[in-house]
Design a protein around this motif. Structure first.
Motif, PDB file in Angstrom:
ATOM      1  N   VAL A  36       0.773  -1.168  -0.109  1.00  0.00           N
ATOM      2  CA  VAL A  36      -0.038   0.173   0.001  1.00  0.00           C
ATOM      3  C   VAL A  36       1.006   1.186   0.084  1.00  0.00           C
ATOM      4  CG1 VAL A  36      -1.656   1.447   1.381  1.00  0.00           C
ATOM      5  CG2 VAL A  36      -2.079  -1.051   1.097  1.00  0.00           C
ATOM      6  N   LEU A  37       1.738   1.144   0.927  1.00  0.00           N
ATOM      7  CA  LEU A  37       2.850   2.532   1.074  1.00  0.00           C
ATOM      8  C   LEU A  37       3.668   2.499  -0.204  1.00  0.00           C
ATOM      9  CD1 LEU A  37       3.366   2.352   4.736  1.00  0.00           C
ATOM     10  CD2 LEU A  37       1.815   3.727   3.610  1.00  0.00           C
ATOM     11  N   LYS A  38       3.894   1.562  -0.867  1.00  0.00           N
ATOM     12  CA  LYS A  38       4.866   1.445  -1.900  1.00  0.00           C
ATOM     13  C   LYS A  38       3.989   2.190  -3.106  1.00  0.00           C
ATOM     14  CE  LYS A  38       7.184  -1.518  -5.442  1.00  0.00           C
ATOM     15  NZ  LYS A  38       7.278  -2.728  -5.854  1.00  0.00           N
ATOM     16  N   GLU A  39       2.822   1.816  -3.316  1.00  0.00           N
ATOM     17  CA  GLU A  39       1.913   2.291  -4.413  1.00  0.00           C
ATOM     18  C   GLU A  39       1.770   3.813  -4.170  1.00  0.00           C
ATOM     19  OE1 GLU A  39       0.822   0.698  -7.118  1.00  0.00           O
ATOM     20  OE2 GLU A  39       2.016  -1.034  -6.565  1.00  0.00           O
ATOM     21  N   LEU A  40       1.459   4.075  -2.975  1.00  0.00           N
ATOM     22  CA  LEU A  40       1.163   5.669  -2.717  1.00  0.00           C
ATOM     23  C   LEU A  40       2.530   6.585  -2.949  1.00  0.00           C
ATOM     24  CD1 LEU A  40      -1.017   5.259   0.435  1.00  0.00           C
ATOM     25  CD2 LEU A  40      -1.661   6.129  -1.778  1.00  0.00           C
ATOM     26  N   ARG A  41       3.859   5.755  -2.478  1.00  0.00           N
ATOM     27  CA  ARG A  41       5.121   6.599  -2.898  1.00  0.00           C
ATOM     28  C   ARG A  41       5.172   6.743  -4.333  1.00  0.00           C
ATOM     29  NH1 ARG A  41       6.759   3.654   1.748  1.00  0.00           N
ATOM     30  NH2 ARG A  41       7.553   2.223   0.465  1.00  0.00           N
ATOM     31  N   ALA A  42       4.825   5.659  -5.065  1.00  0.00           N
ATOM     32  CA  ALA A  42       5.019   5.890  -6.485  1.00  0.00           C
ATOM     33  C   ALA A  42       4.780   6.847  -7.329  1.00  0.00           C
ATOM     34  CB  ALA A  42       4.697   4.379  -7.257  1.00  0.00           C
ATOM     35  N   ASP A  43       3.550   7.377  -6.871  1.00  0.00           N
ATOM     36  CA  ASP A  43       3.141   8.573  -7.323  1.00  0.00           C
ATOM     37  C   ASP A  43       3.005   9.880  -6.692  1.00  0.00           C
ATOM     38  OD1 ASP A  43       1.047   8.248  -5.678  1.00  0.00           O
ATOM     39  OD2 ASP A  43      -0.348   8.080  -7.243  1.00  0.00           O
ATOM     40  N   ASP A  44       4.333   9.778  -5.775  1.00  0.00           N
ATOM     41  CA  ASP A  44       4.453  11.152  -4.856  1.00  0.00           C
ATOM     42  C   ASP A  44       3.273  11.544  -4.125  1.00  0.00           C
ATOM     43  OD1 ASP A  44       7.410  11.093  -5.528  1.00  0.00           O
ATOM     44  OD2 ASP A  44       6.752  12.209  -7.269  1.00  0.00           O
ATOM     45  N   THR A  45       2.415  10.300  -3.860  1.00  0.00           N
ATOM     46  CA  THR A  45       1.280  10.990  -3.057  1.00  0.00           C
ATOM     47  C   THR A  45       1.821  11.073  -1.423  1.00  0.00           C
ATOM     48  OG1 THR A  45      -0.387  10.078  -4.124  1.00  0.00           O
ATOM     49  CG2 THR A  45      -1.138  10.098  -1.814  1.00  0.00           C
ATOM     50  N   ILE A  46       2.590  10.225  -1.165  1.00  0.00           N
ATOM     51  CA  ILE A  46       3.367  10.261   0.017  1.00  0.00           C
ATOM     52  C   ILE A  46       5.030  10.334  -0.039  1.00  0.00           C
ATOM     53  CG2 ILE A  46       1.463   9.238   1.340  1.00  0.00           C
ATOM     54  CD1 ILE A  46       2.659   6.502   1.450  1.00  0.00           C
ATOM     55  N   TYR A  47       5.623  10.505   0.954  1.00  0.00           N
ATOM     56  CA  TYR A  47       6.917  10.495   0.967  1.00  0.00           C
ATOM     57  C   TYR A  47       7.549  10.379   2.275  1.00  0.00           C
ATOM     58  CZ  TYR A  47       7.074  15.060   2.939  1.00  0.00           C
ATOM     59  OH  TYR A  47       6.914  16.025   3.947  1.00  0.00           O
ATOM     60  N   ASN A  48       8.959   9.393   2.475  1.00  0.00           N
ATOM     61  CA  ASN A  48       9.207   9.154   3.665  1.00  0.00           C
ATOM     62  C   ASN A  48      10.396  10.173   4.110  1.00  0.00           C
ATOM     63  OD1 ASN A  48       8.189   6.875   3.719  1.00  0.00           O
ATOM     64  ND2 ASN A  48       9.962   5.416   3.252  1.00  0.00           N
ATOM     65  N   LEU A  49      10.414  10.398   5.269  1.00  0.00           N
ATOM     66  CA  LEU A  49      11.447  11.406   5.864  1.00  0.00           C
ATOM     67  C   LEU A  49      12.270  10.584   6.896  1.00  0.00           C
ATOM     68  CD1 LEU A  49      12.543  14.127   5.758  1.00  0.00           C
ATOM     69  CD2 LEU A  49      11.131  14.763   7.386  1.00  0.00           C
ATOM     70  N   PRO A  50      13.413   9.920   6.578  1.00  0.00           N
ATOM     71  CA  PRO A  50      13.996   8.868   7.327  1.00  0.00           C
ATOM     72  C   PRO A  50      14.165   9.472   8.883  1.00  0.00           C
ATOM     73  CG  PRO A  50      15.117   9.040   5.330  1.00  0.00           C
ATOM     74  CD  PRO A  50      14.197  10.198   5.370  1.00  0.00           C
ATOM     75  N   GLY A  51      13.705   8.562   9.643  1.00  0.00           N
ATOM     76  CA  GLY A  51      14.102   8.914  11.361  1.00  0.00           C
ATOM     77  C   GLY A  51      12.829   9.559  11.511  1.00  0.00           C
ATOM     78  N   HIS A  52      11.624  10.165  10.860  1.00  0.00           N
ATOM     79  CA  HIS A  52      10.716  10.687  11.030  1.00  0.00           C
ATOM     80  C   HIS A  52       9.337  10.198  10.877  1.00  0.00           C
ATOM     81  CE1 HIS A  52      12.884  14.139  12.904  1.00  0.00           C
ATOM     82  NE2 HIS A  52      13.670  14.187  11.613  1.00  0.00           N
ATOM     83  N   GLY A  53       9.533   9.402   9.874  1.00  0.00           N
ATOM     84  CA  GLY A  53       7.954   8.990   9.213  1.00  0.00           C
ATOM     85  C   GLY A  53       7.706   9.099   7.885  1.00  0.00           C
ATOM     86  N   THR A  54       6.490   8.738   7.710  1.00  0.00           N
ATOM     87  CA  THR A  54       6.172   8.928   6.231  1.00  0.00           C
ATOM     88  C   THR A  54       4.902   9.914   6.411  1.00  0.00           C
ATOM     89  OG1 THR A  54       6.228   6.586   5.591  1.00  0.00           O
ATOM     90  CG2 THR A  54       4.923   7.663   4.374  1.00  0.00           C
ATOM     91  N   PHE A  55       5.161  10.932   5.261  1.00  0.00           N
ATOM     92  CA  PHE A  55       4.191  12.100   5.348  1.00  0.00           C
ATOM     93  C   PHE A  55       3.278  12.315   4.087  1.00  0.00           C
ATOM     94  CE2 PHE A  55       7.637  12.823   8.062  1.00  0.00           C
ATOM     95  CZ  PHE A  55       6.778  13.465   9.065  1.00  0.00           C
ATOM     96  N   VAL A  56       2.143  12.769   4.122  1.00  0.00           N
ATOM     97  CA  VAL A  56       1.298  13.169   2.685  1.00  0.00           C
ATOM     98  C   VAL A  56       2.159  14.309   2.215  1.00  0.00           C
ATOM     99  CG1 VAL A  56      -0.825  14.123   2.078  1.00  0.00           C
ATOM    100  CG2 VAL A  56      -0.775  12.507   3.857  1.00  0.00           C
ATOM    101  N   GLY A  57       2.252  14.084   0.799  1.00  0.00           N
ATOM    102  CA  GLY A  57       3.048  15.055  -0.164  1.00  0.00           C
ATOM    103  C   GLY A  57       2.309  16.338  -0.185  1.00  0.00           C
ATOM    104  N   PRO A  58       2.909  17.521  -0.735  1.00  0.00           N
ATOM    105  CA  PRO A  58       4.220  17.482  -1.490  1.00  0.00           C
ATOM    106  C   PRO A  58       5.166  17.802  -0.178  1.00  0.00           C
ATOM    107  CG  PRO A  58       3.233  19.498  -1.555  1.00  0.00           C
ATOM    108  CD  PRO A  58       2.115  18.616  -0.949  1.00  0.00           C
ATOM    109  N   ARG A  59       6.542  17.371  -0.633  1.00  0.00           N
ATOM    110  CA  ARG A  59       7.582  17.601   0.434  1.00  0.00           C
ATOM    111  C   ARG A  59       7.757  18.793   1.050  1.00  0.00           C
ATOM    112  NH1 ARG A  59      11.261  13.371   0.623  1.00  0.00           N
ATOM    113  NH2 ARG A  59      11.250  11.620  -0.819  1.00  0.00           N
ATOM    114  N   ASP A  60       7.531  19.915   0.370  1.00  0.00           N
ATOM    115  CA  ASP A  60       7.483  21.286   0.835  1.00  0.00           C
ATOM    116  C   ASP A  60       6.390  21.616   1.855  1.00  0.00           C
ATOM    117  OD1 ASP A  60       5.659  21.545  -0.956  1.00  0.00           O
ATOM    118  OD2 ASP A  60       6.589  23.028  -1.805  1.00  0.00           O
ATOM    119  N   ALA A  61       5.521  20.809   1.946  1.00  0.00           N
ATOM    120  CA  ALA A  61       4.260  21.084   3.013  1.00  0.00           C
ATOM    121  C   ALA A  61       4.807  20.916   4.565  1.00  0.00           C
ATOM    122  CB  ALA A  61       3.091  20.179   2.889  1.00  0.00           C
TER     123      ALA A  61
END
Length: 167
Positions: free
Chosen positions: A53-78
């Motif tokens: 599930v998480l891989k699919e959401l990452r594939a289209d940049d819906t979510i992204y990982n921030l190592p050491g902090h978790g996975t967040f809803v995109g975009p990265r600059d939010a």
């Protein structure tokens, strides 16, 4: 909620639910996405399914990982809602204090064991010990060496709900 015998794979069903939560604003940009472990628990799915599930959401940049902090809803600059690393023990302490206040754990009776609390909250021994330390600092419980931790007399309890003290 999930159709386990239908033709749509479970990972797609969970992915769709998360996408709906994101588009509705329930999971706004910058918010933490449930972890694999949380998805497993919430949807009663396997770890591999949650990972997909998480891989699919990452594939289209819906979510992204921030190592050491978790996975967040995109975009990265939010702006991100990063949970402080020590916040879990504070949450547990607050929940246990509420249980004491509501009579789940009664005065002079033992608090459940570390093993029980680890299982209940799905955390490490260290996290449980930090939570109990906060309760002790606030007056909710006291510890007798080699006997256990017990709920304090109500006269020792904080009068108003308190923010946990810094450890």
């Amino acid at each position: 909620m999930l159709d386990r015998s239908g033709s749509i794979p479970l990972y797609r069903q969970v992915e769709t639910i998360l996408r709906e939560q994101i588009s509705s604003g329930e999971l706004p940009a910058g918010s933490l996405v449930p972890s694999e472990k949380e998805l497993v628990r919430e949807f009663d799915i396997s770890r591999d399914t949650a990972r997909r599930v998480l891989k699919e959401l990452r594939a289209d940049d819906t979510i992204y990982n921030l190592p050491g902090h978790g996975t967040f809803v995109g975009p990265r600059d939010a702006p991100r809602q990063i949970r402080q690393p020590d916040s879990r023990y504070r949450e547990i302490a607050a929940e246990l204090a509420n249980d004491i206040r509501n009579g789940t754990y009664r005065p002079t009776r033992p608090l459940p064991s570390e093993v029980h609390l680890k299982q209940r909250f799905d955390v490490t021994t260290k996290t449980v010990r930090e939570a109990v330390k906060v309760l002790r600092q606030q007056g909710w419980v006291y510890t007798v060496i080699r006997e256990g931790t017990f709920v304090s007399d109500p006269d020792s309890w904080p009068q108003e709900p308190q923010e946990p003290e810094e450890a």
